[in-house]
Design a protein around this motif. Sequence first.
Motif, PDB file in Angstrom:
ATOM      1  N   ASP A 102      21.053  46.181  37.746  1.00 13.40           N
ATOM      2  CA  ASP A 102      22.193  47.058  37.986  1.00 13.40           C
ATOM      3  C   ASP A 102      23.283  46.314  38.753  1.00 13.40           C
ATOM      4  O   ASP A 102      24.481  46.557  38.600  1.00 13.40           O
ATOM      5  N   ILE A 103      22.859  45.305  39.505  1.00 12.08           N
ATOM      6  CA  ILE A 103      23.808  44.463  40.211  1.00 12.08           C
ATOM      7  C   ILE A 103      24.723  43.712  39.234  1.00 12.08           C
ATOM      8  O   ILE A 103      25.920  43.571  39.440  1.00 12.08           O
ATOM      9  N   HIS A 104      24.126  43.273  38.142  1.00 10.89           N
ATOM     10  CA  HIS A 104      24.921  42.549  37.135  1.00 10.89           C
ATOM     11  C   HIS A 104      25.947  43.469  36.501  1.00 10.89           C
ATOM     12  O   HIS A 104      27.080  43.083  36.253  1.00 10.89           O
ATOM     13  N   LEU A 105      25.498  44.675  36.241  1.00  7.61           N
ATOM     14  CA  LEU A 105      26.424  45.651  35.659  1.00  7.61           C
ATOM     15  C   LEU A 105      27.631  45.822  36.568  1.00  7.61           C
ATOM     16  O   LEU A 105      28.775  45.733  36.124  1.00  7.61           O
ATOM     17  N   SER A 106      27.362  46.019  37.848  1.00  7.83           N
ATOM     18  CA  SER A 106      28.470  46.230  38.786  1.00  7.83           C
ATOM     19  C   SER A 106      29.406  45.036  38.807  1.00  7.83           C
ATOM     20  O   SER A 106      30.622  45.188  38.772  1.00  7.83           O
ATOM     21  N   ILE A 107      28.810  43.837  38.882  1.00  4.58           N
ATOM     22  CA  ILE A 107      29.658  42.652  38.975  1.00  4.58           C
ATOM     23  C   ILE A 107      30.498  42.491  37.709  1.00  4.58           C
ATOM     24  O   ILE A 107      31.705  42.305  37.751  1.00  4.58           O
ATOM     25  N   MET A 108      29.825  42.630  36.586  1.00  5.61           N
ATOM     26  CA  MET A 108      30.524  42.375  35.334  1.00  5.61           C
ATOM     27  C   MET A 108      31.573  43.423  35.039  1.00  5.61           C
ATOM     28  O   MET A 108      32.568  43.138  34.404  1.00  5.61           O
ATOM     29  N   GLN A 109      31.292  44.639  35.476  1.00  6.37           N
ATOM     30  CA  GLN A 109      32.261  45.676  35.185  1.00  6.37           C
ATOM     31  C   GLN A 109      33.472  45.606  36.097  1.00  6.37           C
ATOM     32  O   GLN A 109      34.518  46.130  35.775  1.00  6.37           O
ATOM     33  N   SER A 110      33.312  44.946  37.225  1.00  7.37           N
ATOM     34  CA  SER A 110      34.457  44.948  38.133  1.00  7.37           C
ATOM     35  C   SER A 110      35.268  43.665  38.093  1.00  7.37           C
ATOM     36  O   SER A 110      36.328  43.588  38.687  1.00  7.37           O
ATOM     37  N   LEU A 111      34.782  42.652  37.404  1.00  3.22           N
ATOM     38  CA  LEU A 111      35.531  41.395  37.339  1.00  3.22           C
ATOM     39  C   LEU A 111      35.858  41.020  35.899  1.00  3.22           C
ATOM     40  O   LEU A 111      35.037  41.203  35.009  1.00  3.22           O
ATOM     41  N   PRO A 112      37.062  40.498  35.694  1.00  2.49           N
ATOM     42  CA  PRO A 112      37.442  40.107  34.329  1.00  2.49           C
ATOM     43  C   PRO A 112      36.863  38.738  33.972  1.00  2.49           C
ATOM     44  O   PRO A 112      37.511  37.718  34.133  1.00  2.49           O
ATOM     45  N   ILE A 113      35.635  38.726  33.502  1.00  5.79           N
ATOM     46  CA  ILE A 113      34.948  37.463  33.238  1.00  5.79           C
ATOM     47  C   ILE A 113      35.313  36.917  31.862  1.00  5.79           C
ATOM     48  O   ILE A 113      35.210  37.621  30.860  1.00  5.79           O
ATOM     49  N   THR A 114      35.763  35.681  31.850  1.00  8.47           N
ATOM     50  CA  THR A 114      36.193  35.062  30.594  1.00  8.47           C
ATOM     51  C   THR A 114      35.018  34.900  29.633  1.00  8.47           C
ATOM     52  O   THR A 114      35.129  35.170  28.436  1.00  8.47           O
ATOM     53  N   GLY A 115      33.920  34.418  30.170  1.00  8.43           N
ATOM     54  CA  GLY A 115      32.759  34.196  29.310  1.00  8.43           C
ATOM     55  C   GLY A 115      31.540  33.912  30.146  1.00  8.43           C
ATOM     56  O   GLY A 115      31.633  33.625  31.334  1.00  8.43           O
ATOM     57  N   ALA A 116      30.371  34.017  29.496  1.00 11.31           N
ATOM     58  CA  ALA A 116      29.121  33.811  30.207  1.00 11.31           C
ATOM     59  C   ALA A 116      28.340  32.654  29.603  1.00 11.31           C
ATOM     60  O   ALA A 116      28.365  32.425  28.401  1.00 11.31           O
ATOM     61  N   VAL A 117      27.687  31.911  30.492  1.00  6.80           N
ATOM     62  CA  VAL A 117      26.797  30.835  30.073  1.00  6.80           C
ATOM     63  C   VAL A 117      25.397  31.240  30.507  1.00  6.80           C
ATOM     64  O   VAL A 117      25.204  31.656  31.643  1.00  6.80           O
TER      65      VAL A 117
END
Length: 379
Positions: free
Chosen positions: A227-242
């Motif tokens: 759920d921590i990942h969800l929060s982080i990803m939803q609140s930051l405009p991430i260009t891409g994931a590795v």
Amino acid sequence: MKLEKSDILKALESITVAGEGKNMVESGAVKNVITFGDEVVVDLVLSTPALHIRKRAEVDVLKAIHEKVYEKAKVKVNIKVEAAEKPDLKNSIKGKPIPGITNIIAVASGKGGVGKSTVTSNLAVSLAKMGFKVGLLDADIYGPSAPIMFDVERERPLSVKVGDKSKMKPIENYGVKILSIGFFTQPNQAVVWRGPMAAKALNQMIFDAAWGELDFMLIDLPPGTGDIHLSIMQSLPITGAVVVSTPQNVALADAKKGVAMFQQDSINVPVLGIVENMAYFTPEELPNNKYYIFGKEGAKYLAEDIGVPFLGEIPLVQSIREAGDIGRPAALQTATPIEKAFEELTRNIVQEVVNRNESLPPTEAIKITTMAGCSAVKK
Ligand SMILES: Nc1ncnc2c1ncn2[C@@H]1O[C@H](COP(=O)(O)OP(=O)(O)O)[C@@H](O)[C@H]1O
Ligand SMILES: [Mg+2]
């Protein structure tokens, strides 16, 4: 046989370099052609950092001249990669989601201990060595390791004035600006962060820190897909994931979940690809001996299987571990196979970022409406 420059140029017009719409003469990649008798020297300037594209261009030039002009021509191709690598990357950026920060790359792994932090820290120094401006945000609330891996354990970020605001100044080493959740807790102190709280702390470290201009911000995420990942990803405009994985089945199964997490509708972060870490063990004194102790090419097959790019492999080498422990990432070495492995990985990732920015609009932070306690952080 006397070769004519005009014939050579004509032959080169049949070649298109990957990623550039025009042929190499039109695009300006051919800087010079010199002929003497049956010899020809072709100077190319390419903007791509990808090695395979450069090799490809060289082969194409040889082939075109041999097939279209003179089959016995003695051809020499000089390829220079313009420092245009950087501006070029910039040109392909479609928008700047956070003022000053061009690309945010999240590094994730399903499973812990697969070398996510090791890969992230080496990626950061490789990018810095290539001349990019790099920030590293260590968001691993369960086990922040950037302070150790960069030998800045005892440092504490100071506050500086930017305009009329106080901002946190990242710690810098090896050309990388670093903020870590570890700077704000005591070593050995167990911190239990809930998702929204972690997201808030990370938001502060991104938006309320004096990062200056960055080409890349790397985020070392906690392991797993919670759920921590969800929060982080939803609140930051991430260009891409590795996504980092070892070739081992249990790690691969978790890496697959990691990829699926980024791709789910509510997150929708483009996956730049998969890195295979600890691909094989190799003793330093016998670099040609490879022992596939975790299985062979598992991450590569996984990447093929789920249709995401395979970004490269890093061997399991004692000095990579040692370098991490003493706080001097192994990629800082010069002219070693380890440096090369990280450099190739880094180039592939940069290339995937360029591809991503050419084909997709910027990722937007999502307005969270359903999770209690989360405020919208749409910038
Ligand atoms: N390619 C490698 N070769 C040797 N040791 C490695 C390699 N990758 C990681 N390690 C070591 O494995 C351990 C776990 O790596 P780490 O990067 O901390 O994993 P994670 O961040 O995924 O938990 C560390 O001790 C690290 O030094
Ligand atoms: Mg880690």
